[in-house]
Design an enzyme around this catalytic site. Structure first.
Site, PDB file in Angstrom:
ATOM      1  N   LYS A 107     -60.632 -26.842 -50.572  1.00 26.80           N
ATOM      2  CA  LYS A 107     -60.717 -27.013 -52.020  1.00 26.80           C
ATOM      3  C   LYS A 107     -59.520 -27.753 -52.611  1.00 26.80           C
ATOM      4  CE  LYS A 107     -62.472 -23.661 -54.464  1.00 26.80           C
ATOM      5  NZ  LYS A 107     -62.729 -22.321 -55.047  1.00 26.80           N
ATOM      6  N   TRP A 149     -65.017 -31.377 -68.472  1.00 25.78           N
ATOM      7  CA  TRP A 149     -64.086 -31.983 -67.525  1.00 25.78           C
ATOM      8  C   TRP A 149     -63.373 -33.172 -68.173  1.00 25.78           C
ATOM      9  CZ3 TRP A 149     -63.089 -36.666 -65.276  1.00 25.78           C
ATOM     10  CH2 TRP A 149     -62.236 -36.669 -64.147  1.00 25.78           C
TER      11      TRP A 149
END
Length: 556
Positions: A105, A410
């Site tokens: 990640k 985002w």
């Protein structure tokens, strides 16, 4: 057009002193324990009793894919959006594990302009909670082997020790080891192994405990193995619970930070949802409910894992009732569920999207029908998403009486989540019929079957002979009323990660069942699920660096 990386955005942010964030929640200064200027522990015992009971919004997602869904980013952006429309809001997230940060990640603090900060601190060590949990776990392991070495008054059978050591790093080499080598004074030779710290029962206990007293009692109930007569041996019998709790006395306090837009955030605890219950701590969530009108929290992986465990385990134990659920999806991920390879996800493909949509629709059905909760679908919008693709998703969801909100948090922060925030507020005012997937009184095997039938839509469960024996033993030991924690791949409704979309006509194989008596649930292990991940071929660690001034790079 050039884009800033997540860490570049985070490092350019102007953070408020954490005391100013605390003031937004009316947290008195005496309840704050500062970790520098931008992080603090909150001593919940020094908080005033407000009588407030904020509404809980659970953010979950479709079955995850390599294309990504953006669940944490949505939590942060939704929290900021609720703040922008005048709602007193706090978000409640899990702490990142170092294993995934250095593995695949590369970070877990949101993304783009919907992040929690200080992002580097949160991803690397933070306030030391995970280290304390690992130390408590390994103290118990050391006390087990020392007890055996010092005469073994409890008659612990070394071949039936179930407690493993822990380290917060992906390390496949430590999954199965032999220790105690080097002669009698170095211990007894036996097979052993490590779990990643987030998979430790100590993590689950910390996340489910109501206070330090409850924490200590739960630690004492941990079953570390069995004696030569087949009877369970507990951490309490080893007199380990007090010392373990002493190591955790600060870790049990929630951590207060902020978003890029200065919305308060509790980040506390973090077990994996594919092998544990996958939620942040009960203490953090309940404290947030006392301080804010809206609490936005998340559960790990897809709704069949994290949301199910949040609702069936955490809500059952803590007496929490969520007001609304957000299911996060992306066009790209749904097309991947429809069979499109990752390299071709940017091209419009309505046929593949329609083939992948049943995954989302099944999660909607589970939340609305099986748990009786209102939900909204949040579509994380990408520039390659076409109007035809977005309309197809909206039409399919509306047929199930569920609205879709486009999320652009985002790139736009809270402004990109106003539509989602307004729908969440509307849902929170609606009555709901929250219910569990199964009742506590049901036999353990029937609880497992209920999850498989209702939520996975499988046709049945195959119990390995050893699992069937373990279920019978656990019922006889008095653990039959505990909830079930399914340990299953996160990549499919089934226990076969290759079955994407919404598979039918499959069976779940339960190969092992064990009790986490301190946490208060029974774990059913399916497929080839494991409790210690490995690093990928090119781990994120290879890209992470620090310069002479201490500035970190490479975390996203």
């Amino acid at each position: 057009m050039s884009y800033k990386s997540d860490i570049e955005i985070a490092q350019s942010a102007e953070m408020l002193h954490i005391g100013e964030i605390a003031q937004k929640l009316d947290i008195p200064s005496e309840a704050l324990e500062l970790y520098g200027n931008h992080k603090a522990k909150v001593n919940v015992h020094k908080l005033p009793d407000t009588g407030k009971q904020g509404k809980v919004i659970l953010v979950t997602a479709i079955t995850p894919t390599p294309a990504g869904e953006g669940k944490t980013t949505t939590v942060v952006g939704l929290g900021d959006a609720l703040s922008q429309i005048g709602k007193k809001t706090i978000i409640a997230l899990r702490e990142p594990s170092l294993g995934p940060v250095f593995g695949v990640k590369g970070g877990a603090a949101g993304g783009g302009y919907a992040q929690v900060v200080p992002m580097e601190d949160i991803n690397l060590h933070f306030t030391g909670d995970f280290h304390a949990i690992g130390a408590a776990n390994n103290l118990l392991a050391a006390m087990i082997d020392n007890h055996i070495y010092q005469g073994n008054a409890l008659q612990i059978d070394p071949s039936r020790i179930t407690w493993r050591r822990a380290v917060d790093m992906n390390d496949r080499q430590l999954r199965n080891i032999v220790d105690g080598l080097g002669g009698r004074t170095n211990g007894r030779i036996r097979e052993d192994g490590f779990d990643i710290t987030v998979a430790s029962e100590v993590m689950a206990i910390l996340c489910l405990a109501n206070d330090i007293t409850d924490l200590k009692e739960r630690l004492g109930r941990i079953i570390i193995g069995y004696n030569y007569d087949g009877e369970p041996v507990t951490a309490g019998q080893l007199n380990a619970a007090g010392a373990m709790a002493a190591l955790l006395k600060d870790a049990i306090k929630p951590n207060l930070v902020q978003t890029l837009e200065h919305t308060p955030a509790f980040i506390h605890g973090g077990p994996f949802a594919n092998i544990a219950h996958g939620c942040n701590s009960v203490i953090a969530t309940k404290t947030a409910m006392k301080l804010a009108d809206y609490v936005v929290t998340e559960a790990g992986f897809g709704a069949d894992l994290g949301a199910e465990k949040f609702l069936d385990i955490k809500c059952r134990m803590a007496g929490i009732q969520p007001s609304a659920v957000v299911i996060v999806a992306t066009v790209k991920a749904l097309k991947m569920h429809g069979g499109v390879p990752k390299t071709e996800l940017g091209t419009e493909n309505l046929k593949a999207l329609e083939k992948g949509l049943p995954n989302l629709l099944r999660h909607i059905e589970n939340i609305t029908n099986d748990f009786g909760l209102p939900c909204v679908v949040a579509i994380n919008r990408f520039p390659t998403d076409t109007e035809a693709e977005l309309k197809l998703i909206e039409d399919k969801c509306k047929a199930m009486r569920v609205n879709v909100a486009l999320s652009e948090v985002w790139g736009k922060g809270g402004k990109g989540g106003i539509e989602l925030a307004e729908e969440v507020v509307r849902l929170c005012e609606q009555p709901n019929n929250f219910k569990f997937c199964y009742e506590s009184e049901m036999p353990l095997a029937d609880k497992i079957r209920s999850i498989v039938w209702k939520l996975y839509h499988g046709e049945g469960v195959d119990f390995a002979p050893s699992a069937a024996r373990q279920l019978k033993q656990l019922e006889e030991m008095g653990f039959g009323n505990l909830p079930v924690c399914m340990a299953k791949t996160q990549y499919s409704f089934s226990d076969n990660q290759k079955l994407l979309g919404a598979p039918e006509n499959f069976k779940i194989t339960v190969r092992q069942v064990k009790v986490s008596a301190g946490a208060g649930f029974v774990v059913a292990l399916t497929g080839d699920i494991m409790t210690m991940p490995g690093l990928p071929k090119v781990p994120s660690a290879e890209k992470i660096d620090v310069d002479a001034e201490g500035n970190i790079s490479g975390i996203f």
